[in-house]
Motif scaffolding. Structure first.
Motif, PDB file in Angstrom:
ATOM      1  N   VAL A 242       0.834  -1.211   0.000  1.00  0.00           N
ATOM      2  CA  VAL A 242       0.000   0.000   0.000  1.00  0.00           C
ATOM      3  C   VAL A 242       0.867   1.258   0.000  1.00  0.00           C
ATOM      4  O   VAL A 242       0.521   2.272  -0.615  1.00  0.00           O
ATOM      5  N   ALA A 243       2.020   1.191   0.676  1.00  0.00           N
ATOM      6  CA  ALA A 243       2.923   2.348   0.731  1.00  0.00           C
ATOM      7  C   ALA A 243       3.697   2.555  -0.568  1.00  0.00           C
ATOM      8  O   ALA A 243       4.296   3.613  -0.761  1.00  0.00           O
ATOM      9  N   SER A 244       3.658   1.537  -1.447  1.00  0.00           N
ATOM     10  CA  SER A 244       4.420   1.644  -2.705  1.00  0.00           C
ATOM     11  C   SER A 244       3.546   1.252  -3.888  1.00  0.00           C
ATOM     12  O   SER A 244       3.840   0.303  -4.614  1.00  0.00           O
ATOM     13  N   PRO A 245       2.448   1.984  -4.111  1.00  0.00           N
ATOM     14  CA  PRO A 245       1.552   1.594  -5.205  1.00  0.00           C
ATOM     15  C   PRO A 245       2.232   1.716  -6.572  1.00  0.00           C
ATOM     16  O   PRO A 245       2.993   2.642  -6.818  1.00  0.00           O
ATOM     17  N   ARG A 246       1.959   0.710  -7.404  1.00  0.00           N
ATOM     18  CA  ARG A 246       2.450   0.671  -8.786  1.00  0.00           C
ATOM     19  C   ARG A 246       3.981   0.646  -8.893  1.00  0.00           C
ATOM     20  O   ARG A 246       4.534   0.907  -9.948  1.00  0.00           O
ATOM     21  N   LYS A 247       4.624   0.328  -7.804  1.00  0.00           N
ATOM     22  CA  LYS A 247       6.079   0.192  -7.812  1.00  0.00           C
ATOM     23  C   LYS A 247       6.443  -1.284  -7.730  1.00  0.00           C
ATOM     24  O   LYS A 247       5.887  -2.014  -6.915  1.00  0.00           O
ATOM     25  N   VAL A 248       7.352  -1.724  -8.586  1.00  0.00           N
ATOM     26  CA  VAL A 248       7.773  -3.115  -8.549  1.00  0.00           C
ATOM     27  C   VAL A 248       8.708  -3.319  -7.357  1.00  0.00           C
ATOM     28  O   VAL A 248       9.724  -2.632  -7.218  1.00  0.00           O
ATOM     29  N   LEU A 249       8.336  -4.263  -6.497  1.00  0.00           N
ATOM     30  CA  LEU A 249       9.151  -4.598  -5.331  1.00  0.00           C
ATOM     31  C   LEU A 249       9.818  -5.947  -5.584  1.00  0.00           C
ATOM     32  O   LEU A 249       9.148  -6.932  -5.907  1.00  0.00           O
ATOM     33  N   THR A 250      11.121  -5.981  -5.431  1.00  0.00           N
ATOM     34  CA  THR A 250      11.839  -7.239  -5.601  1.00  0.00           C
ATOM     35  C   THR A 250      11.653  -8.103  -4.361  1.00  0.00           C
ATOM     36  O   THR A 250      11.205  -7.628  -3.305  1.00  0.00           O
ATOM     37  N   ARG A 251      12.023  -9.362  -4.464  1.00  0.00           N
ATOM     38  CA  ARG A 251      11.942 -10.238  -3.306  1.00  0.00           C
ATOM     39  C   ARG A 251      12.843  -9.747  -2.182  1.00  0.00           C
ATOM     40  O   ARG A 251      12.508  -9.846  -1.002  1.00  0.00           O
ATOM     41  N   ASP A 252      14.005  -9.180  -2.546  1.00  0.00           N
ATOM     42  CA  ASP A 252      14.890  -8.620  -1.521  1.00  0.00           C
ATOM     43  C   ASP A 252      14.236  -7.448  -0.809  1.00  0.00           C
ATOM     44  O   ASP A 252      14.385  -7.289   0.412  1.00  0.00           O
TER      45      ASP A 252
ATOM     46  N   TYR B  71       7.055  -8.148  -7.476  1.00  0.00           N
ATOM     47  CA  TYR B  71       5.609  -7.972  -7.374  1.00  0.00           C
ATOM     48  C   TYR B  71       5.269  -6.476  -7.376  1.00  0.00           C
ATOM     49  O   TYR B  71       6.075  -5.627  -6.990  1.00  0.00           O
ATOM     50  N   ARG B  72       4.028  -6.188  -7.801  1.00  0.00           N
ATOM     51  CA  ARG B  72       3.569  -4.793  -7.862  1.00  0.00           C
ATOM     52  C   ARG B  72       2.119  -4.736  -7.403  1.00  0.00           C
ATOM     53  O   ARG B  72       1.302  -5.570  -7.782  1.00  0.00           O
ATOM     54  N   PHE B  73       1.814  -3.719  -6.582  1.00  0.00           N
ATOM     55  CA  PHE B  73       0.446  -3.506  -6.118  1.00  0.00           C
ATOM     56  C   PHE B  73      -0.203  -2.441  -6.979  1.00  0.00           C
ATOM     57  O   PHE B  73       0.247  -1.292  -7.031  1.00  0.00           O
ATOM     58  N   ASP B  74      -1.263  -2.820  -7.678  1.00  0.00           N
ATOM     59  CA  ASP B  74      -2.030  -1.904  -8.519  1.00  0.00           C
ATOM     60  C   ASP B  74      -3.374  -1.671  -7.859  1.00  0.00           C
ATOM     61  O   ASP B  74      -4.282  -2.520  -7.972  1.00  0.00           O
ATOM     62  N   PRO B  75      -3.568  -0.563  -7.134  1.00  0.00           N
ATOM     63  CA  PRO B  75      -4.828  -0.333  -6.447  1.00  0.00           C
ATOM     64  C   PRO B  75      -5.984  -0.361  -7.421  1.00  0.00           C
ATOM     65  O   PRO B  75      -5.885   0.197  -8.531  1.00  0.00           O
ATOM     66  N   PRO B  76      -7.087  -1.016  -7.067  1.00  0.00           N
ATOM     67  CA  PRO B  76      -8.250  -1.062  -7.978  1.00  0.00           C
ATOM     68  C   PRO B  76      -8.824   0.328  -8.178  1.00  0.00           C
ATOM     69  O   PRO B  76      -8.790   1.175  -7.270  1.00  0.00           O
ATOM     70  N   GLU B  77      -9.360   0.562  -9.372  1.00  0.00           N
ATOM     71  CA  GLU B  77      -9.979   1.843  -9.645  1.00  0.00           C
ATOM     72  C   GLU B  77     -11.269   1.959  -8.828  1.00  0.00           C
ATOM     73  O   GLU B  77     -12.014   0.987  -8.678  1.00  0.00           O
ATOM     74  N   PRO B  78     -11.530   3.161  -8.256  1.00  0.00           N
ATOM     75  CA  PRO B  78     -12.784   3.320  -7.487  1.00  0.00           C
ATOM     76  C   PRO B  78     -13.984   3.135  -8.389  1.00  0.00           C
ATOM     77  O   PRO B  78     -13.951   3.458  -9.582  1.00  0.00           O
ATOM     78  N   ALA B  79     -15.032   2.565  -7.816  1.00  0.00           N
ATOM     79  CA  ALA B  79     -16.255   2.337  -8.583  1.00  0.00           C
ATOM     80  C   ALA B  79     -16.851   3.650  -9.026  1.00  0.00           C
ATOM     81  O   ALA B  79     -16.891   4.630  -8.282  1.00  0.00           O
ATOM     82  N   SER B  80     -17.327   3.690 -10.264  1.00  0.00           N
ATOM     83  CA  SER B  80     -17.934   4.923 -10.783  1.00  0.00           C
ATOM     84  C   SER B  80     -19.294   5.105 -10.152  1.00  0.00           C
ATOM     85  O   SER B  80     -19.982   4.150  -9.800  1.00  0.00           O
ATOM     86  N   ALA B  81     -19.676   6.390 -10.003  1.00  0.00           N
ATOM     87  CA  ALA B  81     -20.965   6.685  -9.360  1.00  0.00           C
ATOM     88  C   ALA B  81     -22.111   6.306 -10.256  1.00  0.00           C
ATOM     89  O   ALA B  81     -22.001   6.338 -11.457  1.00  0.00           O
TER      90      ALA B  81
END
Length: 228
Positions: free
Chosen positions: A166-176, A218-228
């Motif tokens: 969550v602190a690193s959205p859309r950033k690729v994090l290595t196993r290290d 791995y990379r965390f891609d936050p889901p897009e908020p639901a449209s109104a």
């Protein structure tokens, strides 16, 4: 350490009160479940209550009387549960200073969310929510609340792992990166164990937002908020 937030349930139907109390206590709150109005008077008069929920098993006039005596700027925040289609009761409660008025029958998770917002507004509860495709995660209580109503507990290691993503959205994090910032809960923190941890976390969260970047991490891609 600051005392836990205190929520008083007064004349709330048993089927709601038991479920709501468990929901609130798992999130670090203290709950006082009172069956009669006379029990409420000394408790509210002594102070120290953050939120009061008045059930519709107490007559509307008695509920409003408690609100007038113990609500207000220096008192607890009140939520009144009103009988279906009783618009006048809801309006009178809000005019007298109730923080909220909800109509029965109600959804316990929704009522708990309303209580959480009031506690956060009073500075008594910091909300740390992560909204995913099929669930909402309360990082503070390590609780996964699935949209179907099921709840699951995250382990400390899973909370640390999710916080890292969550602190690193859309950033690729290595196993290290992951081993350094969110170590495993046992001594088996080898390279391939990261894959197993990610699989278990994905499964518990029922999410596809944690993507595998082949050969990298791995990379965390936050889901897009639901449209109104």
């Amino acid at each position: 350490m600051a005392a836990r937030p205190v929520v008083a349930l007064i004349c709330v139907a048993d089927v709601v009160a038991d479920d709501l109390a468990g929901h609130l206590e798992r999130r670090g709150n203290e709950v006082r479940n009172l069956r009669t109005a006379w029990e409420a008077e000394p408790l509210l008069g002594a102070g120290g209550i953050d939120v009061v929920v008045i059930g519709d098993e107490l007559g509307p006039a008695d509920g409003r009387a408690l609100l007038k005596r113990h609500g207000g700027r220096s008192g607890a925040d009140f939520i009144l549960i009103c009988r279906p289609r009783d618009l006048l009761d809801k309006v009178l409660a809000l005019e007298l200073g109730a923080a909220d008025a909800v109509e029965s029958p109600l959804v316990v998770r929704e009522l708990a969310a309303r209580i959480g917002r009031l506690l956060a507004r009073r500075g008594r509860q910091a909300l740390e929510l992560v909204v995913l495709e099929n669930a909402t995660v309360d990082l503070r209580s390590a609780m996964v609340m699935h949209d179907c109503g099921k709840e699951e507990q995250l382990s400390p290691g899973q909370v640390a792992l999710l916080r890292l993503f969550v602190a690193s959205p859309r950033k690729v994090l290595t196993r290290d990166d992951i081993i350094a910032a969110a170590p495993a809960e046992n001594a088996e923190a080898f390279d391939r164990s990261i894959d197993s941890r990610i699989v278990r976390l994905r499964r518990k969260l029922n999410t596809a937002s944690i993507a595998t970047i082949r050969g990298t991490g791995y990379r965390f891609d936050p889901p897009e908020p639901a449209s109104a």
